[in-house]
Scaffold this active site. Structure first.
Site, PDB file in Angstrom:
ATOM      1  N   LYS A 102     -59.652  -2.100 -30.275  1.00 45.16           N
ATOM      2  CA  LYS A 102     -58.861  -0.915 -29.511  1.00 45.16           C
ATOM      3  C   LYS A 102     -59.905  -0.190 -28.564  1.00 45.16           C
ATOM      4  CE  LYS A 102     -55.375   2.502 -30.506  1.00 45.16           C
ATOM      5  NZ  LYS A 102     -54.660   3.018 -31.342  1.00 45.16           N
ATOM      6  N   SER A 177     -49.689   3.075 -30.594  1.00 45.00           N
ATOM      7  CA  SER A 177     -50.616   3.011 -29.490  1.00 45.00           C
ATOM      8  C   SER A 177     -51.306   1.870 -29.377  1.00 45.00           C
ATOM      9  CB  SER A 177     -51.479   4.337 -29.522  1.00 45.00           C
ATOM     10  OG  SER A 177     -52.425   4.471 -30.596  1.00 45.00           O
ATOM     11  N   SER A 201     -49.771   3.811 -35.703  1.00 50.32           N
ATOM     12  CA  SER A 201     -50.224   2.927 -34.271  1.00 50.32           C
ATOM     13  C   SER A 201     -50.664   1.447 -34.574  1.00 50.32           C
ATOM     14  CB  SER A 201     -51.306   3.690 -33.530  1.00 50.32           C
ATOM     15  OG  SER A 201     -50.629   4.667 -32.624  1.00 50.32           O
TER      16      SER A 201
HETATM   17  N1  GLN Z   1     -46.849   7.639 -32.072  1.00 49.00           N
HETATM   18  C1  GLN Z   1     -47.760   8.479 -32.824  1.00 49.00           C
HETATM   19  C2  GLN Z   1     -48.322   9.721 -31.926  1.00 49.00           C
HETATM   20  O1  GLN Z   1     -48.011   9.628 -30.801  1.00 49.00           O
HETATM   21  C3  GLN Z   1     -48.798   7.710 -33.651  1.00 49.00           C
HETATM   22  C4  GLN Z   1     -49.866   7.189 -32.893  1.00 49.00           C
HETATM   23  C5  GLN Z   1     -50.889   6.686 -33.314  1.00 49.00           C
HETATM   24  O2  GLN Z   1     -50.850   6.405 -34.546  1.00 49.00           O
HETATM   25  N2  GLN Z   1     -52.051   6.905 -32.812  1.00 49.00           N
HETATM   26  O3  GLN Z   1     -49.049  10.350 -32.354  1.00 49.00           O
END
Ligand code: GLN
Length: 511
Positions: A102, A177, A201
């Site tokens: 990532k 994400s 995520s």
């Molecule tokens: N969807 C959650 C957020 O927008 C988690 C994202 C993540 O785990 N980086 O914060």
């Protein structure tokens, strides 16, 4: 010529590249076989990587999963592994295995953009510890994957470099994400991937793409070199097409790191051995209130399928409650945005990446941040700054911390009654691209099952439970702090019972 596999006939250009079926099969299978074949000189790491690069060339234009692939460095590192093997020197457990990473994990000298304009040209002078450990295991960093900007989102649509598509249905989101890492795995472009999980995520994209992902206990994996979003929850997480692959990857990246004060001084367990343990007598706690809250019948059916399969393998299914879990969305979006507003203050146009020069210092700062950050990141910085402001911190930030404590206590109590909690991963199957983009709150609500686990800091494995042919859906298996082995053990039993290992979307028909 090496025994077992033949080298591809031409290696120098995509137009002449000929896929070798046995290397393709190897790349679509379990990674222990790739590592073994490389060690035993049945195939070269270079051939493995050439095939992976070839599939990226073919598929990435449709999926937008990779933001950056440094082909020559990939091949250079692969030939270094081959040289070690040839000279009979010891090689690591992931020898020659390509891993997609990532783009919020620092890679020395290579772009690390967090899918943000503000870091579009940033090249860190160091590797994240997780990346460093991958190199130490002789894995090959295949490329950097697309994501929601700074990890803020659940659909991979909040990327400054275009959204990612779900390989199972190109009209749908792969989740986020870590959607780029998920799409790379589900399309067969990479056999392993690293993501990061602050509020779901790695788990939610795994659920949306028929994959397995592990959100380790907070502190299990070093955060050094993971660009911070909400530091009290951020964790690096392995993603794969099978629990054994995810466990193998966790074994490599887990463990104390003196460069991260929050990394735990705690023995790393044998995660691969955990995959082989039976589950008779294991207590699985089902959180019925969460199951009932799912918005789609497919999700409920997936949970029931998992319950039946685990029971059939000898587990004891008990009902448990998490009385405060429904408050997690509100608490998380106050705490995560508060931490983000502080963490992202470092992007000031002076130290990293983009600098929009203006006549004054304040002007430069303002222009850089206005130009550099996307709308969702700005929204969160504003929300977080508000929650932390002198007049409102008691009402929002402190209140959210109290709710977090209640949620932590819920998990501690529930995990006294069982070894593993079973909950859905997402309230729906993958949603359509664009479906939540006009309504940020509806996107936040899609995280209801992943967020409480993040607030509690406990480990959780997301694993697929959908039937072949249906849209992907999954469940989370959550264990007590540092008891990843319990969740892994249950996930391995479930994977075997439901035959969900190694699913790859057949894109040939759709592109
Ligand atoms: N969807 C959650 C957020 O927008 C988690 C994202 C993540 O785990 N980086 O914060």
């Amino acid at each position: 010529m090496m025994s077992g596999f033949e080298e591809p006939s031409d290696v120098n250009g995509p137009q002449h590249f000929e896929e070798h079926p046995s290397v393709v099969a190897l790349l679509r299978g379990e990674t222990c076989h790739i590592a073994r074949a490389v060690k035993q000189r049945q195939v070269t790491a270079v051939a493995v990587c050439q095939h992976a690069l070839h599939s990226i060339k073919r598929l990435n234009p449709s999926l937008n999963a990779f933001l950056n692939v440094d082909e020559s460095r990939v091949l250079e590192e692969a030939s270094e592994v081959d040289r070690l093997v040839e000279s009979g020197l010891p090689v690591g457990p992931l020898s020659g295995v390509p891993v997609a990473v990532k783009d919020n994990l620092c890679t020395e000298g290579q772009p690390t953009t967090c899918a943000s304009r503000i870091l579009a040209d940033y090249r860190p002078p160091f590797d994240a510890t997780a990346v460093d450990r991958l190199r130490g295991a002789h894995a090959i960093i295949l490329g950097k994957t697309n994501m929601d900007e700074f990890g803020m989102g659940s659909s991979s649509e909040h990327s400054a470099f275009g959204n990612v598509k779900n390989p199972w249905d190109l009209e749908r989101s792969p989740g986020g994400s870590s959607g780029g890492s998920a799409a790379a795995l589900a399309s067969g472009m990479s056999p392993l991937a690293l993501g990061s999980d602050t509020g779901g995520s790695v788990r939610q994209p795994a659920s949306f793409c028929n994959l397995t992902a592990i959100k380790p206990t907070y502190g299990r994996v070093s955060r050094f070199g993971l660009v911070s979003y909400a530091s009290s929850m951020d964790q690096v997480g392995p993603m794969a097409r099978s629990i054994r692959d995810a466990a193998a990857l966790l074994s490599v990246v887990a463990g104390r790191d003196p460069k991260d004060a929050t990394s735990a001084v705690q023995e790393v367990d044998d995660y691969l051995a955990a995959c082989e343990l039976p589950i008779d007598g294991m207590r699985i706690g089902v959180v019925r209130s969460q199951v009932h809250r799912a918005q789609q019948e497919e999700v409920v059916q997936g949970v029931e399928r998992a319950v039946d399969a685990l029971r059939a393998r000898g587990a004891k299914v008990v009902d448990v409650a998490l009385p405060h879990a429904h408050l997690a969305v509100s608490a998380y979006y106050v705490l995560a945005t508060s931490e983000a507003s502080s963490n992202l203050a470092r992007f000031d146009g002076m130290r990293f990446g983009l600098r929009e020069r203006r006549a004054s210092l304040a002007g430069t700062l303002q222009a850089t941040r206005s130009e550099g950050f996307g709308a969702e990141v700005k929204r969160r910085i504003l929300l977080g700054t508000y929650s932390l402001s002198a007049g409102y911190q008691d009402a929002y930030y402190k209140q959210a911390q109290k709710v977090r404590t209640l949620i932590c206590r819920d998990y501690a109590a529930a995990l006294q009654q069982c070894e593993v909690l079973l909950t859905p991963t997402t309230p729906t199957t993958p949603f359509r691209l664009g479906e939540h983009m006009e309504d940020p709150l509806s996107m936040y609500l899609a995280d209801i099952y992943t967020l409480p686990i993040s607030l509690a800091g406990v480990p959780s494995v997301a694993t697929p439970v959908s039937e072949a042919g249906g849209l992907p859906t999954g469940v989370q298996l959550t264990a007590a702090p540092f008891r990843e082995v319990e969740a892994i053990r249950a996930a391995a039993a479930l994977e075997e019972a439901l035959q969900t290992k190694g699913r790859i979307a057949d894109l040939a028909l759709s592109i």
